[in-house]
Design a protein around this motif. Structure first.
Motif, short mmCIF file in Angstrom:
data_model
loop_
_atom_site.label_atom_id
_atom_site.label_comp_id
_atom_site.label_asym_id
_atom_site.label_seq_id
_atom_site.Cartn_x
_atom_site.Cartn_y
_atom_site.Cartn_z
N LEU A 40 30.92 -9.16 7.49
CA LEU A 40 32.05 -8.46 7.18
C LEU A 40 32.95 -7.98 8.33
O LEU A 40 34.18 -8.18 8.49
N LEU A 41 32.18 -7.74 9.27
CA LEU A 41 32.72 -7.29 10.47
C LEU A 41 33.09 -8.52 11.23
O LEU A 41 34.30 -8.52 12.04
N LEU A 42 32.45 -9.45 11.15
CA LEU A 42 33.00 -10.91 11.92
C LEU A 42 34.22 -11.52 11.11
O LEU A 42 35.33 -11.94 11.59
N ILE A 43 34.32 -11.09 9.92
CA ILE A 43 35.47 -11.51 9.10
C ILE A 43 36.72 -10.71 9.29
O ILE A 43 37.92 -11.31 9.60
N MET A 44 36.43 -9.29 9.42
CA MET A 44 37.59 -8.56 10.05
C MET A 44 37.94 -8.96 11.37
O MET A 44 39.27 -8.83 11.60
N ASP A 45 37.31 -9.33 12.42
CA ASP A 45 37.51 -9.69 13.58
C ASP A 45 38.45 -11.05 13.80
O ASP A 45 39.41 -11.16 14.30
N VAL A 46 38.03 -12.17 12.71
CA VAL A 46 38.88 -13.32 12.40
C VAL A 46 40.29 -12.79 11.98
O VAL A 46 41.40 -13.17 12.45
N VAL A 47 40.46 -11.74 11.17
CA VAL A 47 41.68 -11.42 10.84
C VAL A 47 42.45 -10.74 11.92
O VAL A 47 43.84 -11.22 12.03
N ASP A 48 41.93 -10.06 12.71
CA ASP A 48 42.28 -9.64 13.92
C ASP A 48 42.99 -10.83 14.69
O ASP A 48 44.20 -10.46 15.18
N GLN A 49 42.25 -11.77 15.10
CA GLN A 49 42.53 -12.76 15.85
C GLN A 49 43.61 -13.51 15.43
O GLN A 49 44.52 -13.93 16.11
N LEU A 50 43.87 -13.88 14.31
CA LEU A 50 44.71 -14.61 13.69
C LEU A 50 46.07 -13.79 13.54
O LEU A 50 47.18 -14.10 13.61
N SER A 51 46.25 -12.35 13.35
CA SER A 51 47.25 -11.54 13.28
C SER A 51 47.55 -11.58 14.51
O SER A 51 48.96 -11.37 14.80
N ARG A 52 46.83 -11.44 15.65
CA ARG A 52 47.32 -11.50 17.16
C ARG A 52 47.99 -13.05 17.43
O ARG A 52 49.12 -12.90 18.23
N ILE A 53 47.65 -14.11 16.78
CA ILE A 53 48.23 -15.19 16.92
C ILE A 53 49.81 -15.19 16.27
O ILE A 53 50.62 -15.63 17.11
#
Length: 313
Positions: free
Chosen positions: A211-224
């Motif tokens: 779940l922490l990895l998924i949250m990091d993906v959300v952060d990466q794509l939001s920063r994109i």
């Protein structure tokens, strides 16, 4: 292949990654008969999906994302990557692709992760950890795409601030093509973040580490999305600068043409009167001609003075 996958599924200590490069009947049988994927998930993998999405099924999740690829005339190809994620396996499906796109483009992210696996630099402990590596590579591609567009934006900005006008139609097309590219990658990042945000919201059955990895993906794509928004606003400023300059030049040209028309108006009026058939002269009357020319000059001078006071020239 189906027998090999079936055999691997019987081993509890094995993480299975199935990368389907081309959709065919064997792929349908593998997902349906061996992995027992939901029929709707199989259908979505077979067709082109124009919008990223997530489907939560009891035994697995379906994730659909897009990556960018530049085409001719500013067109942006949407390269689809489908993922079916279970607690034992990860299935990645590429395409369908536009025939104009090189098939190697679709495998860009998965090939990069495969090389990391073969070199030993990546040792995923779960399917979501392997998916995280693939999507992180996709996020890096999105960021690199923004870098490519930004390079073009800087060149366009230098031409604008350098006083370049050239062909306004062609130059505006270049500007709007760059903006379209930023808008496309912004959309991919924003929709991808929404997809993974849905998993976070419904992720009670997902282990905390995943779940922490998924949250990091959300952060990466939001920063994109944020990066693309920032560059798009900068480009919009360049577009407005160019358009204002072009419109100002057109306004000045129109004002000068108006002044010329006003100055020549009295000359045209008197010439029209004297050109009528109601005035017939057998010879040139020099005093009368000089008087008419003097009236024309005086009227033109008065109009020029008035236009000067109005700030038209």
């Amino acid at each position: 292949m189906m027998s090999e996958v079936d055999e691997l599924l019987g081993r509890d200590d094995t993480l299975i990654w199935i990368d389907i490069l081309q959709w065919d009947e064997e792929a349908v049988r593998l997902l349906t008969d061996v992995l027992h994927c939901h029929p709707l998930a199989v259908r979505d993998c077979a067709v082109r999906n124009r919008v990223p999405r997530v489907r939560i099924y009891p035994e697995h999740h379906l994730l659909i994302l897009h990556g960018p690829e530049r085409g001719p005339s500013g067109h942006i190809h949407y390269i689809e990557l489908d993922q079916i994620i279970s607690h034992r396996y990860l299935v990645t499906v590429h395409g369908p692709l536009n025939p104009a796109v090189n098939p190697e483009v679709a495998n860009r992210e998965t090939d990069a992760v495969r090389r990391r696996l073969e070199s030993g630099r990546l040792r995923p402990g779960s399917p979501y950890e392997l998916s995280y590596a693939i999507v992180s590579t996709l996020a890096q591609r999105l960021e690199s795409f923004i870098e490519e567009i930004t390079r073009d934006v800087w060149h366009l900005e230098q031409r604008v601030t350098g006083g370049h006008m050239g062909n306004p139609e062609e130059f505006l097309e270049e500007l709007f093509q760059a903006r379209h590219g930023l808008l496309a990658v912004r959309t991919m990042g924003a929709l991808g973040a929404e997809v993974y945000g849905r998993i976070v919201a419904l992720g009670k059955s997902i282990p905390e580490s995943d779940l922490l990895l998924i949250m990091d993906v959300v952060d990466q794509l939001s920063r994109i999305k944020g990066l693309a928004d920032g560059e798009r606003e900068y480009l919009q400023g360049v577009i407005e600068f160019y358009r204002v300059r072009a419109e100002t030049k057109m306004t000045i040209a129109a004002e000068r043409l108006a002044v010329i028309a006003v100055v020549t108006l009295p000359i045209t009026a008197l010439s029209s009167i004297y050109g009528m058939n109601i005035i017939v002269n057998q010879s040139t009357h020099v005093p009368q001609l000089l008087a008419v020319l003097l009236v024309m000059a005086i009227m033109s001078a008065l109009l020029l003075t008035w236009a000067k006071r109005r700030g038209w020239w």
